[in-house]
Design a protein around this motif. Structure first.
Motif, PDB file in Angstrom:
ATOM      1  N   TYR A 195     -10.137  -2.623  23.441  1.00  0.00           N
ATOM      2  CA  TYR A 195     -10.551  -1.591  22.248  1.00  0.00           C
ATOM      3  C   TYR A 195      -9.487  -1.554  21.401  1.00  0.00           C
ATOM      4  N   MET A 196      -8.237  -1.107  21.796  1.00  0.00           N
ATOM      5  CA  MET A 196      -7.305  -1.122  20.816  1.00  0.00           C
ATOM      6  C   MET A 196      -7.121  -2.339  19.998  1.00  0.00           C
ATOM      7  N   ALA A 197      -6.993  -3.606  20.701  1.00  0.00           N
ATOM      8  CA  ALA A 197      -6.892  -4.878  19.736  1.00  0.00           C
ATOM      9  C   ALA A 197      -8.042  -4.895  18.856  1.00  0.00           C
ATOM     10  N   ALA A 198      -9.081  -4.634  19.058  1.00  0.00           N
ATOM     11  CA  ALA A 198     -10.347  -4.704  18.156  1.00  0.00           C
ATOM     12  C   ALA A 198     -10.197  -3.721  17.278  1.00  0.00           C
ATOM     13  N   VAL A 199      -9.748  -2.513  17.323  1.00  0.00           N
ATOM     14  CA  VAL A 199      -9.557  -1.540  16.334  1.00  0.00           C
ATOM     15  C   VAL A 199      -8.390  -2.321  15.285  1.00  0.00           C
ATOM     16  N   ILE A 200      -7.274  -2.472  15.822  1.00  0.00           N
ATOM     17  CA  ILE A 200      -6.232  -2.828  15.033  1.00  0.00           C
ATOM     18  C   ILE A 200      -6.426  -4.106  14.126  1.00  0.00           C
ATOM     19  N   GLU A 201      -7.297  -5.047  14.831  1.00  0.00           N
ATOM     20  CA  GLU A 201      -7.751  -6.293  14.080  1.00  0.00           C
ATOM     21  C   GLU A 201      -8.545  -5.887  12.972  1.00  0.00           C
ATOM     22  N   TYR A 202      -9.542  -4.818  13.088  1.00  0.00           N
ATOM     23  CA  TYR A 202     -10.500  -4.504  11.934  1.00  0.00           C
ATOM     24  C   TYR A 202      -9.577  -3.831  10.869  1.00  0.00           C
ATOM     25  N   LEU A 203      -8.664  -2.854  11.292  1.00  0.00           N
ATOM     26  CA  LEU A 203      -8.018  -2.078  10.102  1.00  0.00           C
ATOM     27  C   LEU A 203      -7.134  -3.216   9.424  1.00  0.00           C
ATOM     28  N   ALA A 204      -6.537  -4.086  10.064  1.00  0.00           N
ATOM     29  CA  ALA A 204      -5.634  -5.321   9.665  1.00  0.00           C
ATOM     30  C   ALA A 204      -6.496  -6.156   8.394  1.00  0.00           C
ATOM     31  N   ALA A 205      -7.641  -6.509   8.967  1.00  0.00           N
ATOM     32  CA  ALA A 205      -8.648  -7.105   8.270  1.00  0.00           C
ATOM     33  C   ALA A 205      -9.095  -6.481   6.779  1.00  0.00           C
ATOM     34  N   GLU A 206      -9.324  -5.356   7.192  1.00  0.00           N
ATOM     35  CA  GLU A 206      -9.803  -4.430   5.998  1.00  0.00           C
ATOM     36  C   GLU A 206      -8.875  -4.209   4.965  1.00  0.00           C
ATOM     37  N   ILE A 207      -7.732  -3.909   5.394  1.00  0.00           N
ATOM     38  CA  ILE A 207      -6.639  -3.643   4.525  1.00  0.00           C
ATOM     39  C   ILE A 207      -6.194  -4.729   3.751  1.00  0.00           C
ATOM     40  N   LEU A 208      -6.126  -5.862   4.331  1.00  0.00           N
ATOM     41  CA  LEU A 208      -5.628  -7.196   3.761  1.00  0.00           C
ATOM     42  C   LEU A 208      -6.684  -7.510   2.688  1.00  0.00           C
ATOM     43  N   GLU A 209      -8.008  -7.384   3.103  1.00  0.00           N
ATOM     44  CA  GLU A 209      -9.237  -7.851   1.962  1.00  0.00           C
ATOM     45  C   GLU A 209      -9.071  -6.849   0.940  1.00  0.00           C
ATOM     46  N   LEU A 210      -9.002  -5.522   0.885  1.00  0.00           N
ATOM     47  CA  LEU A 210      -8.812  -4.800  -0.242  1.00  0.00           C
ATOM     48  C   LEU A 210      -7.558  -5.021  -1.027  1.00  0.00           C
ATOM     49  N   ALA A 211      -6.175  -5.181  -0.187  1.00  0.00           N
ATOM     50  CA  ALA A 211      -5.209  -5.376  -0.805  1.00  0.00           C
ATOM     51  C   ALA A 211      -5.156  -6.983  -1.571  1.00  0.00           C
ATOM     52  N   GLY A 212      -5.869  -7.945  -1.111  1.00  0.00           N
ATOM     53  CA  GLY A 212      -5.960  -9.054  -1.811  1.00  0.00           C
ATOM     54  C   GLY A 212      -6.736  -8.802  -3.109  1.00  0.00           C
ATOM     55  N   ASN A 213      -7.796  -8.018  -3.062  1.00  0.00           N
ATOM     56  CA  ASN A 213      -8.376  -7.618  -4.253  1.00  0.00           C
ATOM     57  C   ASN A 213      -7.590  -6.909  -5.427  1.00  0.00           C
ATOM     58  N   ALA A 214      -6.775  -6.199  -4.981  1.00  0.00           N
ATOM     59  CA  ALA A 214      -5.715  -5.526  -5.588  1.00  0.00           C
ATOM     60  C   ALA A 214      -4.834  -6.428  -6.359  1.00  0.00           C
ATOM     61  N   ALA A 215      -4.258  -7.226  -5.737  1.00  0.00           N
ATOM     62  CA  ALA A 215      -3.582  -8.363  -6.095  1.00  0.00           C
ATOM     63  C   ALA A 215      -4.345  -9.224  -7.151  1.00  0.00           C
ATOM     64  N   ARG A 216      -5.621  -9.626  -6.843  1.00  0.00           N
ATOM     65  CA  ARG A 216      -6.289 -10.382  -7.712  1.00  0.00           C
ATOM     66  C   ARG A 216      -6.587  -9.528  -9.309  1.00  0.00           C
ATOM     67  N   ASP A 217      -6.728  -8.518  -9.237  1.00  0.00           N
ATOM     68  CA  ASP A 217      -6.890  -7.503 -10.218  1.00  0.00           C
ATOM     69  C   ASP A 217      -5.686  -7.345 -11.136  1.00  0.00           C
ATOM     70  N   ASN A 218      -4.571  -7.277 -10.320  1.00  0.00           N
ATOM     71  CA  ASN A 218      -3.375  -7.458 -11.322  1.00  0.00           C
ATOM     72  C   ASN A 218      -2.760  -8.734 -11.641  1.00  0.00           C
ATOM     73  N   LYS A 219      -3.602 -10.097 -11.425  1.00  0.00           N
ATOM     74  CA  LYS A 219      -3.295 -11.476 -11.628  1.00  0.00           C
ATOM     75  C   LYS A 219      -1.877 -11.760 -10.883  1.00  0.00           C
ATOM     76  N   LYS A 220      -2.053 -11.498  -9.539  1.00  0.00           N
ATOM     77  CA  LYS A 220      -0.838 -11.879  -8.772  1.00  0.00           C
ATOM     78  C   LYS A 220      -1.468 -12.731  -7.616  1.00  0.00           C
ATOM     79  N   GLY A 221      -0.451 -13.710  -7.292  1.00  0.00           N
ATOM     80  CA  GLY A 221      -1.106 -14.701  -6.268  1.00  0.00           C
ATOM     81  C   GLY A 221      -0.407 -14.332  -4.835  1.00  0.00           C
ATOM     82  N   ARG A 222       0.211 -13.337  -4.734  1.00  0.00           N
ATOM     83  CA  ARG A 222       0.932 -12.801  -3.249  1.00  0.00           C
ATOM     84  C   ARG A 222       0.629 -11.310  -3.369  1.00  0.00           C
TER      85      ARG A 222
END
Length: 372
Positions: free
Chosen positions: A48-75
């Motif tokens: 359960y703990m691994a599944a929750v942490i994996e979900y949070l990491a995927a969600e944050i990475l997706e939103l952070a990638g959108n923020a980087a794309r909006d700011n025209k950054k590749g990293r």
């Protein structure tokens, strides 16, 4: 040759693969045993703990990638992770006390640091303090004749009274143009046609005291007051406001999608309330419909020759627009409306914001509007 009668070798499966997660279940079990050695740990706890942490990491990475794309950054940088967490309501509540290193801060100006009336002090100083040349002339004039001095002293109080009345009128007009007490203007931008867009922060309970000529009320076709903005308007306006809304329902009937209708704002500081039927998120051409709704609100305000309009945030929840998308469509609709239309009576457009998430989104979108 294969050995006869030999048993087939079974490939070992990790606990992560059996659970269907990527994060290591065995390592989570070791960490749980090491940190909570006093308690008994079930077999499903590390899964359960691994599944929750994996979900949070995927969600944050997706939103952070959108923020980087909006700011025209590749990293993805720590700043993008901070913006991703702050712009999501659930993640912001979960990670409220977490400090992200090198993430920066969200744009927020304390109300005490903002001057309510900029430029008024300098104008009054220039009026009250005469130039040294005039002082010299006055002193020379007093030496020449005493009669002229007495006449000047007799006339001076009238002029001073006129100046004082002019100052009072100017201060009153400046106060009428602003949103009033309890509202902080965070930033502003002027469009090419001359309209001024202002990001305003306040508490939703103060919406009834906002000194604007029109307040937009996002609602349904039945013009109900079930959402957050509707409840605040009902609480501020009382029975008088409810009666005006009932009269509008009888005379207007149910609103179609993108339609806007005005009613008198009884019990509020504003003159009118612009009720608009916003589309649902996910419907066919919902973004185009929302853009048309905002333009209809502006057209309804121009028909009444209004000079200022306030847009509160759109409702958030099920079947409602994401805050980022709503801000993008709103700014796009307002800028295109004033670019395409003839000279408008509207001079001030206020975006009334209540939470840090909406403030961060609108600051980011206003910066993009400047870049364009």
């Amino acid at each position: 040759m294969s050995a006869r009668g030999g048993k087939k070798k079974m490939s070992k499966m990790s606990r992560s693969s059996r659970a269907g997660v990527i994060f290591p279940v065995g390592r989570m079990m070791r960490y749980l045993k090491k940190g909570t050695y006093k308690y008994r740990i079930g077999v499903g706890a590390p899964v359960y703990m691994a599944a929750v942490i994996e979900y949070l990491a995927a969600e944050i990475l997706e939103l952070a990638g959108n923020a980087a794309r909006d700011n025209k950054k590749g990293r993805i940088a720590p700043r993008h992770i901070l913006l991703a967490v702050a712009n999501d309501e659930e993640l912001n509540q979960l990670l409220k006390g977490v400090t992200i290193a090198s993430g920066g801060v969200l744009p927020r100006i304390h109300p005490e640091l903002l001057a309510k009336k900029r430029g008024t002090k300098s104008k009054s100083d220039t009026i009250l303090s005469p130039s040294p040349e005039k002082r010299g002339r006055k002193s020379l004039g007093t030496k020449k004749s005493g009669k002229k001095v007495k006449a000047a002293k007799a006339r001076a109080p009238k002029k001073n009274k006129q100046k004082d009345s002019e100052k009072e009128g100017a201060s009153n007009s400046a106060a009428d143009d602003g949103p009033g007490d309890g509202f902080t203007i965070l930033s502003s931008k002027s469009l090419v046609p001359g309209q001024k867009l202002s990001l305003t922060q306040s508490d939703i309970s103060h919406i009834g005291s906002m000194k604007v000529e029109g307040i937009v009320h996002p609602t349904t076709g039945e013009i109900d007051l079930k959402e957050e903005v509707g409840k605040a308007l009902e609480k501020a306006g009382g029975k008088e406001f409810l009666e005006t809304v009932k009269e509008l329902r009888k005379s207007q009937g149910p609103l179609e999608v993108t339609e806007a209708a005005l009613s008198q704002s009884a019990g509020l500081a504003a003159k009118f309330v612009i009720h608009c039927h916003i589309p649902q998120w996910g419907s066919d051409k919902c973004e185009e419909q929302l853009e048309e709704t905002i333009k209809n609100c502006l057209t309804a305000a121009e028909d009444k020759k209004l000079k200022s309009v306030a847009f509160p945030p759109f409702p958030s929840g099920r079947n409602c627009f994401p805050k980022q998308t709503a801000a993008q469509v709103t700014l796009k609709a307002i800028s295109s409306h004033f670019d395409d239309s003839s000279p408008s009576s509207l001079k001030n457009i206020y975006f009334l914001l209540f939470d840090s998430e909406s403030i961060g989104i609108y600051v980011q979108e206003m910066a993009k509007l400047d870049a364009k």
